[in-house]
Design a protein around this motif. Structure first.
Motif, mmCIF file in Angstrom:
data_model
loop_
_atom_site.group_PDB
_atom_site.id
_atom_site.type_symbol
_atom_site.label_atom_id
_atom_site.label_comp_id
_atom_site.label_asym_id
_atom_site.label_seq_id
_atom_site.Cartn_x
_atom_site.Cartn_y
_atom_site.Cartn_z
ATOM 1 N N LEU A 5 -6.641 -13.869 4.695
ATOM 2 C CA LEU A 5 -6.687 -15.089 3.893
ATOM 3 C C LEU A 5 -7.788 -16.034 4.330
ATOM 4 C CD1 LEU A 5 -2.876 -15.842 3.566
ATOM 5 C CD2 LEU A 5 -4.397 -14.863 1.861
ATOM 6 N N ALA A 65 -7.057 -8.809 1.138
ATOM 7 C CA ALA A 65 -5.748 -9.337 1.532
ATOM 8 C C ALA A 65 -4.590 -8.576 0.902
ATOM 9 C CB ALA A 65 -5.660 -10.818 1.174
ATOM 10 N N HIS A 66 -4.689 -8.268 -0.395
ATOM 11 C CA HIS A 66 -3.524 -7.669 -1.036
ATOM 12 C C HIS A 66 -3.327 -6.212 -0.638
ATOM 13 C CE1 HIS A 66 -6.600 -6.275 -3.897
ATOM 14 N NE2 HIS A 66 -5.764 -5.320 -4.190
ATOM 15 N N ILE A 103 -1.097 -5.259 3.246
ATOM 16 C CA ILE A 103 0.309 -4.918 3.389
ATOM 17 C C ILE A 103 0.522 -3.422 3.170
ATOM 18 C CG2 ILE A 103 0.930 -5.448 1.003
ATOM 19 C CD1 ILE A 103 3.496 -6.747 2.580
ATOM 20 N N ARG A 104 -0.327 -2.837 2.332
ATOM 21 C CA ARG A 104 -0.228 -1.387 2.161
ATOM 22 C C ARG A 104 -0.615 -0.647 3.432
ATOM 23 N NH1 ARG A 104 0.053 0.238 -3.552
ATOM 24 N NH2 ARG A 104 -0.136 -1.671 -4.740
ATOM 25 N N PHE A 151 2.807 -10.378 6.477
ATOM 26 C CA PHE A 151 2.547 -11.734 6.929
ATOM 27 C C PHE A 151 3.523 -12.695 6.259
ATOM 28 C CE2 PHE A 151 0.663 -15.358 8.475
ATOM 29 C CZ PHE A 151 0.022 -16.151 7.532
ATOM 30 N N PRO A 186 3.737 -16.590 5.725
ATOM 31 C CA PRO A 186 3.055 -17.871 5.921
ATOM 32 C C PRO A 186 4.040 -18.956 6.334
ATOM 33 C CG PRO A 186 2.564 -16.931 3.762
ATOM 34 C CD PRO A 186 3.680 -16.144 4.340
ATOM 35 N N ASN A 227 6.247 -19.851 1.378
ATOM 36 C CA ASN A 227 6.286 -18.420 1.677
ATOM 37 C C ASN A 227 7.244 -17.656 0.789
ATOM 38 O OD1 ASN A 227 8.611 -19.453 2.744
ATOM 39 N ND2 ASN A 227 7.937 -19.246 4.875
ATOM 40 N N ALA A 254 12.019 -8.052 -5.253
ATOM 41 C CA ALA A 254 11.510 -6.997 -6.136
ATOM 42 C C ALA A 254 9.996 -7.080 -6.297
ATOM 43 C CB ALA A 254 12.190 -7.084 -7.493
ATOM 44 N N VAL A 255 9.459 -8.295 -6.403
ATOM 45 C CA VAL A 255 8.027 -8.415 -6.650
ATOM 46 C C VAL A 255 7.227 -7.926 -5.449
ATOM 47 C CG1 VAL A 255 7.483 -10.730 -5.786
ATOM 48 C CG2 VAL A 255 6.404 -9.893 -7.854
ATOM 49 N N SER A 256 7.842 -8.019 -4.252
ATOM 50 C CA SER A 256 7.151 -7.513 -3.072
ATOM 51 C C SER A 256 7.248 -6.015 -2.992
ATOM 52 C CB SER A 256 7.764 -8.108 -1.808
ATOM 53 O OG SER A 256 8.017 -9.473 -1.993
ATOM 54 N N GLY A 257 8.150 -5.438 -3.792
ATOM 55 C CA GLY A 257 8.373 -4.006 -3.712
ATOM 56 C C GLY A 257 7.328 -3.199 -4.440
ATOM 57 N N GLY A 258 6.362 -3.889 -5.025
ATOM 58 C CA GLY A 258 5.357 -3.184 -5.804
ATOM 59 C C GLY A 258 4.570 -2.165 -5.012
ATOM 60 N N VAL A 259 4.511 -2.360 -3.691
ATOM 61 C CA VAL A 259 3.715 -1.429 -2.894
ATOM 62 C C VAL A 259 4.497 -0.171 -2.539
ATOM 63 C CG1 VAL A 259 2.445 -3.373 -1.958
ATOM 64 C CG2 VAL A 259 4.312 -2.426 -0.658
ATOM 65 N N ARG A 293 11.577 -10.334 2.676
ATOM 66 C CA ARG A 293 10.543 -9.913 1.751
ATOM 67 C C ARG A 293 9.469 -9.129 2.499
ATOM 68 N NH1 ARG A 293 6.057 -11.321 2.144
ATOM 69 N NH2 ARG A 293 6.354 -13.495 2.621
ATOM 70 N N GLN A 298 7.786 -4.965 -13.619
ATOM 71 C CA GLN A 298 7.129 -5.312 -12.359
ATOM 72 C C GLN A 298 5.858 -6.114 -12.625
ATOM 73 O OE1 GLN A 298 8.282 -5.101 -9.467
ATOM 74 N NE2 GLN A 298 6.555 -5.251 -8.066
ATOM 75 N N LEU A 322 0.037 -16.452 -1.861
ATOM 76 C CA LEU A 322 1.219 -15.701 -1.453
ATOM 77 C C LEU A 322 1.290 -14.378 -2.204
ATOM 78 C CD1 LEU A 322 3.793 -15.683 0.259
ATOM 79 C CD2 LEU A 322 5.001 -16.698 -1.667
ATOM 80 N N GLN A 379 -1.091 -12.486 -3.093
ATOM 81 C CA GLN A 379 -1.925 -11.492 -2.415
ATOM 82 C C GLN A 379 -1.236 -10.990 -1.156
ATOM 83 O OE1 GLN A 379 -6.231 -12.008 -2.202
ATOM 84 N NE2 GLN A 379 -5.856 -14.029 -3.031
ATOM 85 N N VAL A 380 -0.605 -11.907 -0.432
ATOM 86 C CA VAL A 380 0.052 -11.541 0.822
ATOM 87 C C VAL A 380 1.146 -10.499 0.576
ATOM 88 C CG1 VAL A 380 1.662 -12.458 2.535
ATOM 89 C CG2 VAL A 380 -0.496 -13.616 2.134
ATOM 90 N N VAL A 381 1.855 -10.614 -0.538
ATOM 91 C CA VAL A 381 2.921 -9.641 -0.780
ATOM 92 C C VAL A 381 2.383 -8.382 -1.440
ATOM 93 C CG1 VAL A 381 4.598 -11.487 -1.014
ATOM 94 C CG2 VAL A 381 3.694 -10.423 -3.056
ATOM 95 N N GLY A 382 1.101 -8.303 -1.622
ATOM 96 C CA GLY A 382 0.523 -7.048 -2.066
ATOM 97 C C GLY A 382 0.211 -6.956 -3.548
#
Lengths: 311, 241, 298
Positions: free
Chosen positions: B53, B73-74, B77-78, B83, B85, B89, B101-106, B149, C173, C187, C189-192
């Protein structure tokens, strides 16, 4: 022949300088204060119609007959346009910049609508005619007439230019510049930041109204079709080419872009066959639109401003 | 080989004005590494730079030996770098479940529901609140959501920026107990903290960052006992313990 | 008193609402007001016209004024309009966005809108044109209201599109990612979340809906190069009234403005129609700038 050419040249310069006047107003709003006015044509129209209504004689189905002298008509026009700008600014400047853009766009639409429909006020689609011209006495001597008008327009433009330069260098102007470039200055000033911005927007709007009035008295009649989005667009192109933030750039940009506009129009009229004329005119606008986008991409500081790093 | 290795990182928002000035840190598998330091030392910027960031001018970030310095940055996590923040956050207008769920995209789509259930099992409070808007949660619950998350995607390293900020001592204890639990399950954690006492009690190793560079490093316990450190960098005269 | 204006308002509101969805998404995700959005509608309508021309005439599906070619053309045109939007973003908006000042992007959209509009005028002249010259029979449905088959069909299409949009934004999604990115880009970007994909989705959805709206206007009214410009103010007003960033808000805002305009035409006079959107806009900005479902500004 030469005389005719000179006469035409004077006419060209008068129109170019009227555009320069509008561009100076826009420069105060955008170049100095960073406010995006998408309804320039609306404020010009307000000034034009205000002055026309104040100075033309009575007619059967439209208000008039106030019989104001031309100079007072112009001052009235500037004040009314400034008031409209102040109201617009008050309503939107505490919100995001986009809202001012959208609202000014709406102002132009509504002004156009009123001009077209409020027959009792504006003469409707036929507009207002017989607007008193400053040198009506010599109307029948075109060259002299054109030069006399040029003298008036140039005088007004020069006066406004000098006044705006003064304002720009004054403490008031410095505050505006700080507000434009540094968000923290705006936050530190708090509520009075809005007040400064409204003032700047209002003065700019007043200048645009004055330009509209000058043009109305120069041509002698006005109609709603004179104040279309194309006008707003032309003025923005002029400011971007000239160099936003610079009054000199505004004036030079106006002259250059108007020359390009008239030149390309004349060229297409000469070269393109009759039934394609309208289409060729559209292509003119496409070219200016593309030019505006290219300038934003590659030379956002314009061409005629003072040498400084782009803001 | 350390899980996370950062070598002489120089980073800052403006190219000529670095905030992180050649910091080097590392974290081994299963460690909790704490980063302390006075205000303005660049602790937050360091961890944000690692996360992608804050722009990095020079230096390296290695994850399991892989150079991920230039990874956007995106995509970090992959690679396995999660992280959390300090502020903002979670997504306040989405529900707890949607935040996860939105963080589960990876993750592969089939795994997401299962992982969400595992997170709800680990954080029963969140399970109860799954349909509530995240913005209506209390500070401590938001922190838990933010951590859940981050854990959802099974990262290699979990980085947190001042997780105790704005929380009462009781909540801080809860959050830190949670972090200890996560470490017990094998997670590597890097923690920037202002609350030195609690952080050093939790951590294994600690760095003290001063003016963009690590000035001291050592086991957390001994750093707390070092009176010079305590006075200069933790800002108080250490009482005889 | 005829209640026909209620139906007219509903129809107008649908067209405005579809356009407003794109504007509200563009604003909340890309952080700028796209003045070229109305021109996506016009380009969409002309693209559909061109495709219908290529597919050749075919008998309309009674009692509608159009046949299957128009439906196919609309779908193809939605794709073409999406490509136009993506190309414009790549060439112009994305580059200016990267520089920071978002009002410059608005300015560029103003320039692009002028160019797009005039390009249509150049290609097709400013004369209005139509998908079909067939006069539709209007069937009375009570309360003094008459409706044509085309109107029914297009209301159904609007309902389908809006429902699909809502489902997509709430349950998919990509929709979650778009909402998350609108709330907090860093944020996200941080979560992917892949920002490029979110940006693309925003343009594609906005342009496709604008195209659908343009085709609707083309079927029910007429097609002309300035058709987008005359809807731009109502569309912006609807998006702001509904609350920037809210898709249901944009639709509701569109319906409110459509109905208000129709009521104004009925009770005040058709020539004042365009002022209604401006009055509503000023009202919202003065009284409740965040609109009906608006979220507090970041």
């Amino acid at each position: 022949m030469i005389i005719d050419l000179l006469g035409y040249g004077a006419f060209f310069m008068s129109t170019a300088l009227i555009f320069a006047l509008i561009t100076l107003g826009l420069n105060l709003q955008w170049g100095l204060t960073g406010l995006f006015n998408v309804g320039v044509a609306g404020f010009v129209a307000i000034g034009a119609y205000a002055s026309a209504i104040l100075t033309t004689p009575d007619t059967v189905d439209r208000i008039g007959g106030f019989g104001w002298p031309i100079a007072l008509g112009w001052i009235g026009a500037a004040l009314i346009a400034a008031a409209a700008a102040a109201f617009t600014g008050y309503a939107t400047l505490r919100l995001k910049a986009d809202y001012l853009a959208i609202t000014t766009f709406g102002v132009a639409v509504v002004v156009q609508l009123v001009a077209l429909n409020a027959q009792g006020l504006t003469g409707g689609p036929f507009g207002v005619a017989f607007i008193p011209r400053p040198f009506a006495g010599v109307q029948d001597q075109p060259v002299l007439f054109n030069f006399a008008n040029l003298a008036v327009v140039a005088g007004v433009t020069l006066a406004v230019y000098l006044a705006l330069e003064r304002l720009s260098r004054s403490p008031w102007g410095r505050v505006l510049r700080a507000l434009r470039e540094d968000e923290r200055a705006a936050i530190a000033l708090g509520k009075s930041a809005q007040s400064y911005r409204i003032q700047a927007f209002a003065v700019g709007g007043g200048v645009m109204g004055l330009a509209g009035a000058v043009q109305a008295h120069f041509i002698g009649f006005i109609a709603p079709d004179n104040y279309l989005p194309t006008l707003t667009f032309q003025v923005w192109a002029m400011l971007m080419v000239g160099g936003s933030g610079s009054n000199r750039g505004a004036v030079l940009g106006a002259i250059v872009v108007w020359a390009i506009w008239v030149g390309s129009g004349t060229l297409t009229a000469a070269v393109v066959p009759g039934d394609f004329q309208a289409r060729a005119a559209s292509l003119q606008i496409v070219a200016i639109g593309v030019m505006l986008c290219l300038i934003l991409l590659w030379r956002p500081q314009g061409f005629f401003g003072p040498r400084r790093k782009s803001s | 080989m350390s899980v996370l290795q950062v070598n002489t990182l120089v980073a800052g928002y403006e190219p000529g004005l670095p905030i992180v000035k050649g910091a080097s840190i590392y974290a081994d598998e299963g460690e909790i590494v704490v980063i302390l330091g006075p205000n303005g030392a660049g602790k937050s910027s360091l961890i944000k730079a690692i996360a992608g960031l804050v722009p990095i001018s020079s230096g390296q970030v290695l994850l399991d030996g892989r150079d991920i310095t230039a990874v956007p940055a995106h995509l970090k996590i992959r690679q396995g770098l999660a992280f959390v923040p300090q502020t903002e956050n979670i997504f306040p207008l989405m529900t707890v479940a949607e935040n996860l769920a939105v963080s589960g995209g990876v993750l592969p789509r089939a795994e997401v529901a299962g992982r969400m259930d595992e997170m709800f099992a680990m954080f029963p409070d969140l399970a109860r609140q799954r349909s509530l808007t995240a913005g209506s949660l209390s500070g401590g619950q938001r922190q838990m959501l933010a951590v859940a998350r981050a854990l959802l995607v099974r990262p290699r390293v979990l980085m947190l920026d001042e997780p105790s900020a704005g929380l009462s001592p009781k909540l801080v204890a809860q959050v830190f107990a949670g972090l200890a639990e996560i470490r017990a399950q094998g997670m590597t954690i890097v923690l920037v903290e202002q609350n030195a006492r609690a952080a050093l009690a939790l951590g294994d190793r600690a760095y003290v960052l001063v003016e963009g560079r690590e000035a001291h490093e050592g086991p957390a316990k001994t750093l707390w006992d070092n009176p010079l450190i305590a006075e200069l960098y933790l800002g108080h005269r250490k009482e005889a313990s | 008193m005829s209640l026909q204006f209620l139906l007219d308002g509903l129809i107008a509101g649908s067209m405005i609402g579809l356009g407003a969805i794109g504007v509200t998404l563009t604003y909340s995700i890309l952080r700028f007001s796209n003045f070229a959005h109305g021109d996506f509608m016009a380009w969409g309508a002309y693209a559909a016209l061109a495709v219908v021309g290529v597919l050749g005439g075919s008998a309309p599906m009674k009692p509608l004024s159009f046949g299957w070619p128009l439906l196919v053309a609309m779908i193809v045109a939605m794709g073409l309009t999406a490509l136009l939007a993506l190309a414009l973003d790549w060439a112009l908006f994305a580059r200016l966005r990267a520089r920071g000042q978002s009002i410059i992007v608005v300015m560029a959209s103003f320039g692009a809108s002028m160019a797009l509009r005039s390009l249509l005028e150049f290609m097709f002249t400013s004369r209005p044109t139509y998908f079909s010259r067939a006069i539709q029979m209007a069937t009375p449905v009570g309360l003094g209201i008459k409706i044509t088959a085309d109107q029914v069909a297009l209301l159904v299409v609007t309902l389908a599109l809006v429902t699909g949009m809502h489902l997509m934004m709430s349950c998919s999604q990509r929709g979650r990612e778009m909402r998350a990115y609108a709330q907090n880009p860093a944020l996200a970007q941080v979560v992917g979340i892949d920002v490029a994909k979110v940006v693309r989705a925003t343009w594609v959805i906005g342009a496709a809906l604008a195209c659908a709206s343009g085709v609707m206007v083309g079927v029910l009214v007429q097609i002309r190069p300035l058709m987008g410009l005359s809807l731009l103010l109502p569309i912006f007003a609807a998006a702001i009234l509904g609350g920037i960033g809210s898709v249901p808000g944009a639709v509701l805002g569109g319906l409110i403005i459509g109905l208000s305009e129709a009521a104004a035409v009925q009770f005040v006079g058709a020539e004042w129609r365009s002022a209604v959107a401006f009055v509503i806009l000023m009202g919202v900005l003065l009284v409740r700038p965040m609109g009906l479902f608006g979220v507090a500004e970041r």
